[in-house]
Structure formats: structure tokens, C-alpha cells
Design a protein around this motif. Structure first.
Motif, PDB file in Angstrom:
ATOM      1  N   GLY A 198       0.831  -1.199   0.000  1.00 37.94           N
ATOM      2  CA  GLY A 198       0.000   0.000   0.000  1.00 37.94           C
ATOM      3  C   GLY A 198       0.862   1.243   0.000  1.00 37.94           C
ATOM      4  N   ARG A 199       0.206   2.374  -0.168  1.00 39.32           N
ATOM      5  CA  ARG A 199       0.933   3.638  -0.150  1.00 39.32           C
ATOM      6  C   ARG A 199       1.696   3.864   1.152  1.00 39.32           C
ATOM      7  N   PRO A 200       1.186   3.367   2.294  1.00 42.54           N
ATOM      8  CA  PRO A 200       1.959   3.565   3.533  1.00 42.54           C
ATOM      9  C   PRO A 200       3.370   2.979   3.442  1.00 42.54           C
ATOM     10  N   HIS A 201       3.544   1.870   2.713  1.00 43.91           N
ATOM     11  CA  HIS A 201       4.889   1.295   2.574  1.00 43.91           C
ATOM     12  C   HIS A 201       5.781   2.237   1.772  1.00 43.91           C
ATOM     13  N   ILE A 202       5.213   2.829   0.726  1.00 42.60           N
ATOM     14  CA  ILE A 202       5.975   3.789  -0.087  1.00 42.60           C
ATOM     15  C   ILE A 202       6.310   5.014   0.771  1.00 42.60           C
ATOM     16  N   ALA A 203       5.330   5.448   1.564  1.00 41.50           N
ATOM     17  CA  ALA A 203       5.554   6.601   2.442  1.00 41.50           C
ATOM     18  C   ALA A 203       6.708   6.323   3.401  1.00 41.50           C
ATOM     19  N   ASP A 204       6.764   5.118   3.942  1.00 33.68           N
ATOM     20  CA  ASP A 204       7.843   4.754   4.868  1.00 33.68           C
ATOM     21  C   ASP A 204       9.208   4.832   4.188  1.00 33.68           C
ATOM     22  N   VAL A 205       9.272   4.366   2.938  1.00 32.85           N
ATOM     23  CA  VAL A 205      10.543   4.425   2.204  1.00 32.85           C
ATOM     24  C   VAL A 205      10.928   5.890   1.961  1.00 32.85           C
ATOM     25  N   LEU A 206       9.939   6.709   1.647  1.00 26.66           N
ATOM     26  CA  LEU A 206      10.218   8.135   1.417  1.00 26.66           C
ATOM     27  C   LEU A 206      10.763   8.804   2.678  1.00 26.66           C
ATOM     28  N   VAL A 207      10.237   8.401   3.836  1.00 24.85           N
ATOM     29  CA  VAL A 207      10.730   8.951   5.109  1.00 24.85           C
ATOM     30  C   VAL A 207      12.168   8.481   5.346  1.00 24.85           C
ATOM     31  N   GLU A 208      12.381   7.175   5.135  1.00 27.31           N
ATOM     32  CA  GLU A 208      13.715   6.606   5.329  1.00 27.31           C
ATOM     33  C   GLU A 208      14.769   7.264   4.450  1.00 27.31           C
ATOM     34  N   GLU A 209      14.360   7.570   3.213  1.00 26.22           N
ATOM     35  CA  GLU A 209      15.290   8.180   2.247  1.00 26.22           C
ATOM     36  C   GLU A 209      15.376   9.692   2.438  1.00 26.22           C
ATOM     37  N   GLU A 210      14.675  10.188   3.454  1.00 22.09           N
ATOM     38  CA  GLU A 210      14.680  11.616   3.787  1.00 22.09           C
ATOM     39  C   GLU A 210      14.157  12.496   2.657  1.00 22.09           C
ATOM     40  N   ALA A 211      13.237  11.933   1.864  1.00 22.02           N
ATOM     41  CA  ALA A 211      12.582  12.749   0.843  1.00 22.02           C
ATOM     42  C   ALA A 211      11.481  13.584   1.494  1.00 22.02           C
ATOM     43  N   VAL A 212      10.981  13.090   2.626  1.00 20.85           N
ATOM     44  CA  VAL A 212       9.968  13.801   3.424  1.00 20.85           C
ATOM     45  C   VAL A 212      10.268  13.543   4.897  1.00 20.85           C
ATOM     46  N   PHE A 213       9.637  14.348   5.777  1.00 20.49           N
ATOM     47  CA  PHE A 213       9.871  14.170   7.211  1.00 20.49           C
ATOM     48  C   PHE A 213       8.931  13.148   7.833  1.00 20.49           C
ATOM     49  N   SER A 214       7.743  12.994   7.220  1.00 18.08           N
ATOM     50  CA  SER A 214       6.751  12.097   7.832  1.00 18.08           C
ATOM     51  C   SER A 214       5.893  11.452   6.758  1.00 18.08           C
ATOM     52  N   ALA A 215       5.221  10.378   7.139  1.00 17.69           N
ATOM     53  CA  ALA A 215       4.313   9.695   6.216  1.00 17.69           C
ATOM     54  C   ALA A 215       3.205  10.653   5.785  1.00 17.69           C
ATOM     55  N   ASN A 216       2.757  11.454   6.727  1.00 21.88           N
ATOM     56  CA  ASN A 216       1.727  12.437   6.417  1.00 21.88           C
ATOM     57  C   ASN A 216       2.163  13.371   5.302  1.00 21.88           C
ATOM     58  N   GLU A 217       3.406  13.838   5.405  1.00 22.32           N
ATOM     59  CA  GLU A 217       3.947  14.728   4.377  1.00 22.32           C
ATOM     60  C   GLU A 217       4.038  13.987   3.034  1.00 22.32           C
TER      61      GLU A 217
END
Ligand code: AMP
Ligand code: FE
Ligand code: FE
Ligand code: ZN
Length: 273
Positions: A133-152
Motif C-alpha cells: 500500500g501507499r503507507p509502505h511507499i511513504a515509509d521508504v520516502l521517510v527513510e530516504e529523507e525525501a519527506v519528514f513524515s508519512a503524512n507529508e
């Protein structure tokens, strides 16, 4: 202490942070006596949760949360007492899960085109075999510091109408209800407050919806009352749950929605008929 139940929650088999076994342990710790594990498009955690429940005396109702589409809206249909071993049902879920993988690939492509460098392999690893789901993608984005939070991540890229948004495989709520019925289950319209479209309730009641999720973490007392009345007016049973996703992205909210055991008894009565 009064007994209460919780019929809506997620595990690591979809986008929750607790394993099915830990979901049960958490239920025990917050005083929930019967749960239903309702992972998105997956029943893969039901057996583990049931076995864990048997050990500690927590009842586990087999469940699932299917995503359907009405226009541009994502409408979720909960299925209860479905048979997780039935071949047709498993084939349906496999189709949805494959579609989720394809969708995640498209989202990753869109992100890459925008210069946000993440890889599908990272997303697959994050999901760890669960329905992606998108939450998994959001987690990767947070890990890669593309965003600060899943919400973002949702606000900037993944949410509806945002640049990396990609719709899911579409199925109508009527089809979702049919799939659930075909596997021996009852269908309930999840979190009606999120759709801001209350005429969905009579519409879906006409195509076989069995119940309405009147209690939910996003429903205040006024909404619970309103949706309870809607259920009664449309001849629907009532269901309820916390929609707990564990403690990975916010708090574990299990135990905060105190659903009476009578809801479940009415469901069992309907199944006997
Ligand atoms: P999907 O199944 O891929 O469409 O993802 C839906 C899930 O994304 C929901 O069940 C929520 O857990 C999560 N979600 C939706 N919107 C947000 C948001 N704004 N911030 C964080 N998580 C969200
Ligand atoms: Fe979810
Ligand atoms: Fe949902
Ligand atoms: Zn849910």
C-alpha cells in the motif's frame, strides 16, 4: 469490567505495524475480548491471529477489508466470517494483491520522474510480503529523507490528486459485497464518515450490504448516533472497530472504541438464518 470487542484492525499482513500474534497480545493488554483482523485485501494473518487468540482466550473473527471505488472515491467494504481457505476467495485476493504491486510500480515510476529516487525493491522489502500500500511507499520516502513524515508523503506525493497519485484496481462496492457473500461472509461499509456521501448507505443496502460500521475511531458520539440511525433505517446490522494500524505511524488505538458484544451476536444470528 464490561466486555467489549473490536472488529476492525490491521497487521503486518497489510499496513499495520503489529504481527498478527502481536495484534492479539495488544488486544489482551487493552481489555478487548474478541477481535476481527481486517487486513486490506489479505487474509494471510487470520490463521496466526486465531492460533494466538486460542492460547490466551481472545476470540478472533476472520475478516478482511476490500477496497472498492465509487467515482473517484475509495470505499472500503469489511468482510466478516469469510472463509479464508476458499479457493475462489483466495483467487480474488491474489488478483487485488497483484494489482497493488503494479500500482506501486507506477507510483515509483512517477516519483522517479519527479527526481525522487526510490526503488521498487525498497518498497517490496518494506511490505515484506504483505499487501502493498501507499503507507509502505511513504515509509521508504521517510527513510530516504525525501519527506519528514508519512503524512507529508501523502500530502506532497501520494494522496488523491497529488503528483504521484495512482488509483487502485477498481471494483464496485457491489462486487466487493458479492465476493464476501460468495465466501460465506457478511459485508459492512467501513468508516462512512470518510466518504461524505451518506446516500451510499441506502444504495449499498439495496445491493446486499449487511451492515454499517457505526463505531470507528473517526466517529464522534454524534456520528455514532447518526450512523446507528442510518443502519436501523436501512435494515442494516451495526459493526464497529478502532481501525488500529499498530504503533508504527502514530499510536495504537485499539481499545479506544468500545464496541458492544451484542453487535457480533446479531451478526452471528443473521448468518444462522
Ligand atoms: P492504499 O491501500 O495504498 O490506498 O493506502 C491506504 C492507506 O494509506 C490507509 O489505510 C491509511 O493507512 C494510509 N493513509 C491514507 N492517507 C494517509 C495520510 N494522509 N497520512 C498517512 N497515512 C495515510
Ligand atoms: Fe490501512
Ligand atoms: Fe479503511
Ligand atoms: Zn482499516
Amino acid at each position: 469490567m464490561e466486555k467489549f470487542i473490536d472488529l476492525h484492525m490491521h497487521s503486518t499482513r497489510s499496513d499495520g505495524s503489529f504481527s498478527p500474534k502481536d495484534v492479539v497480545a495488544h488486544a489482551l493488554s487493552v481489555g478487548v475480548s474478541i477481535i476481527s483482523l481486517t487486513d486490506h485485501d489479505s487474509v494471510a494473518g487470520v490463521a496466526e491471529a486465531t492460533a494466538a487468540g486460542d492460547e490466551v482466550g481472545i476470540g478472533v473473527v476472520p475478516g478482511v477489508e476490500l477496497s472498492a471505488q465509487v467515482g473517484k472515491k475509495d470505499v472500503h467494504i469489511l468482510g466478516y466470517f469469510i472463509d479464508p481457505e476458499q479457493d475462489d476467495f483466495k483467487a480474488y485476493l491474489k488478483k487485488f494483491q497483484d494489482a497493488r504491486v503494479e500500482r506501486a510500480e507506477k507510483i515509483v515510476e512517477k516519483l522517479n520522474k519527479m527526481g525522487v529516487r526510490i526503488q521498487m525493491a525498497q518498497v517490496m522489502a518494506k511490505a515484506g510480503g504483505a499487501a502493498i500500500g501507499r503507507p509502505h511507499i511513504a515509509d521508504v520516502l521517510v527513510e530516504e529523507e525525501a519527506v519528514f513524515s508519512a503524512n507529508e508523503a501523502f500530502y506532497k506525493y501520494l494522496g488523491y490528486g497529488k503528483p504521484a497519485y495512482q488509483p487502485k484496481y477498481t471494483m464496485s462496492p457491489a462486487e466487493a459485497i458479492e465476493v464476501i457473500h460468495a465466501s460465506g461472509g457478511l459485508a459492512s461499509l467501513a468508516h462512512p464518515i470518510l466518504y461524505s456521501q451518506d446516500d451510499l448507505i441506502p444504495q449499498l443496502a439495496k445491493v446486499g450490504l449487511d451492515a454499517l460500521e457505526v463505531m470507528h475511531i473517526k466517529h464522534d458520539a454524534k456520528s455514532v448516533k447518526k450512523y446507528s440511525q442510518a443502519a436501523e433505517q436501512n435494515g442494516l446490522l451495526k459493526t464497529g472497530g478502532s481501525d488500529c494500524h499498530g504503533d508504527g505511524r502514530g499510536d495504537a488505538v485499539m481499545g479506544q472504541v468500545k464496541v458492544p458484544v451484542e453487535f457480533l451476536e446479531a451478526m452471528k444470528d443473521k448468518l444462522k438464518k
